[in-house]
Design a protein around this motif. Structure first.
Motif, short mmCIF file in Angstrom:
data_model
loop_
_atom_site.label_atom_id
_atom_site.label_comp_id
_atom_site.label_asym_id
_atom_site.label_seq_id
_atom_site.Cartn_x
_atom_site.Cartn_y
_atom_site.Cartn_z
N GLY A 176 0.42 -1.17 0.18
CA GLY A 176 -0.28 0.15 -0.02
C GLY A 176 0.72 1.08 -0.04
N TYR A 177 2.44 0.97 -0.52
CA TYR A 177 3.07 2.59 -0.76
C TYR A 177 2.73 3.61 -0.80
N ASN A 178 2.48 4.67 -1.51
CA ASN A 178 2.33 5.37 -2.86
C ASN A 178 2.74 6.64 -2.42
N PRO A 179 3.63 7.39 -2.43
CA PRO A 179 4.58 7.06 -3.77
C PRO A 179 5.55 5.75 -2.98
N ILE A 180 6.23 5.77 -4.28
CA ILE A 180 7.45 4.48 -4.33
C ILE A 180 8.60 4.72 -5.01
N ILE A 181 10.27 5.06 -3.57
CA ILE A 181 11.40 6.09 -4.99
C ILE A 181 12.42 4.85 -4.37
N ALA A 182 12.78 4.90 -5.91
CA ALA A 182 14.41 3.88 -6.02
C ALA A 182 15.40 4.56 -6.09
N ILE A 183 16.09 4.00 -5.80
CA ILE A 183 17.97 5.17 -4.94
C ILE A 183 18.62 4.30 -6.19
N GLY A 184 18.74 5.38 -6.84
CA GLY A 184 19.93 4.77 -7.62
C GLY A 184 19.52 3.67 -8.97
N PHE A 185 20.48 4.15 -10.16
CA PHE A 185 20.32 3.62 -11.31
C PHE A 185 20.11 2.21 -11.95
N ALA A 186 20.73 1.54 -10.73
CA ALA A 186 20.64 0.06 -10.60
C ALA A 186 18.85 -0.56 -10.89
N TYR A 187 18.55 0.89 -10.29
CA TYR A 187 16.57 0.60 -10.43
C TYR A 187 15.82 0.07 -11.52
N GLN A 188 16.29 1.00 -12.02
CA GLN A 188 15.77 1.09 -13.58
C GLN A 188 14.95 0.55 -14.62
N LYS A 189 15.47 -1.34 -14.51
CA LYS A 189 14.61 -2.19 -15.08
C LYS A 189 13.21 -1.93 -13.90
N ALA A 190 13.71 -2.61 -12.59
CA ALA A 190 13.14 -2.93 -11.71
C ALA A 190 11.91 -1.52 -11.44
#
Length: 353
Positions: free
Chosen positions: A103-117
């Motif tokens: 139920g998390y919104n927004p979601i933040i990905a830290i780092g370029f390695a998350y691009q595909k995910a």
């Protein structure tokens, strides 16, 4: 840009404060499982760190400061998860799906390695707003519900390159990159350009700690120390480490040899974990990931989310050089002159080799 075991996802913390009235309500469509809205309760922010997580004294810690500020000001509910060394894209994707399903919104990905995910999970969860720090790859991590938060690292690195050259007594400085990727190369080319602008005949040594897909170069102080010692032995007297948690090793080497270091991402002179080596840190290239994270959370909460690439450059205050400790006070006029020339467009700092 920092290892934990692959057997489980490491959770940096789960922090919950009182509910707040502001939220993101999406596009008005019926929320899917995992989406949150103010009408249903508090804003729940999920954040997935890069390798090293909270406590890396650099990139991730900057993101954590932005998250903490949003939590303190808005009372948002927060869940933090951490990447593991050597993990796959599938594992990163699972981490983001865990947040979405929670139920998390927004979601933040830290780092370029998350691009595909990010690209995959955002596509499957169109009512959830996502942000990725340090990457904008059209066709991979772009979309109507994705904000790409990127930086002009080359511009900030140019300024600390000037500082390195002006403070060098040997006419020889070093650059240490955590992992040899296009992103970290932006730091290198900016640093080199700045050093050569201030002192055209200067020697700039360059060393990367690891090559993709090995990202441990962001969290291996021993490698950082070895690389810095090698550059010092080859005549460098100032080293700039754009290597996340590995930078602490470079500072350790600098102190042992009576040399100087330049930090990255955070104002590393002021970090308690680096108190023993702060006397060798003359400045840091501050990359304001905290500002980007805070801005994004606030925009979602205020229903002002904007998809697409937002560049935090020198003019926008997204990158800067640190002055803590007063070690570059004597050259600040020159640094400010170069800063003005960059923001005015008189100097165009290269971003690629």
């Amino acid at each position: 840009m920092r290892g934990t075991a692959l057997a489980a996802v490491a959770m940096a913390g789960l922090l919950t404060l009182s509910a707040c009235s502001g939220s993101d309500s999406g596009s008005g469509s019926t929320p899917e499982p995992g989406a949150s809205s103010g009408a249903q309760g508090s804003v729940k922010v999920g954040l997935a760190y890069d390798i090293g997580g909270r406590g890396d004294q650099s990139f991730n810690d900057s993101a954590a400061r932005g998250l903490d500020k949003a939590k303190a000001e808005s009372g948002v509910e927060v869940k933090e998860l951490e990447a593991a060394a050597g993990e796959t894209d599938a594992q990163k994707e699972d981490r983001l799906r865990q947040l979405a399903e929670g139920g998390y919104n927004p979601i933040i990905a830290i780092g370029f390695a998350y691009q595909k995910a990010v690209g995959a999970v955002a596509k499957d969860n169109p009512n959830i707003k996502f942000a990725i720090v340090d990457d904008f790859t059209p066709g991979t991590d772009d979309g109507a519900n994705i904000a790409n938060l990127t930086f002009a690292e080359n511009e900030g690195s140019f300024l600390v390159g000037v500082a390195a050259a002006l403070k060098s007594k040997t006419g020889n400085v070093g650059f240490i990159g955590g992992v040899n990727t296009p992103l970290i190369q932006k730091f290198e080319v900016g640093f080199t350009a700045g050093a050569k602008a201030a002192k055209p005949g200067i020697t700039v040594q360059s060393k990367y700690l690891t090559q993709p897909p090995d990202f441990t170069g962001f969290n291996d102080p021993a490698k950082g120390e070895t690389a810095a010692n090698g550059q010092f032995d080859q005549g460098a007297d100032v080293v700039y480490a754009a290597a996340g948690g590995s930078g602490s090793g470079a500072f350790k080497a600098a102190k042992a040899k009576g040399k100087l270091g330049i930090g990255v991402d955070s104002d590393q002179y002021n970090l308690p974990a680096l108190a023993d080596v702060k006397d060798v840190i003359i400045t840091s290239m501050v990359k304001k990931v905290d500002l980007a994270v805070y801005d994004f959370i606030k925009a979602v909460k205020d229903n002002k989310f904007v998809a697409g690439n937002k560049v935090y450059d020198l003019k926008a205050g997204g990158v800067e050089y640190a002055t803590s400790g007063g070690k570059i006070d004597d050259i600040k006029t020159q640094l400010e002159d170069y800063k003005t020339k960059i923001t005015s467009g008189e100097i165009k700092v290269p971003a690629t080799k």
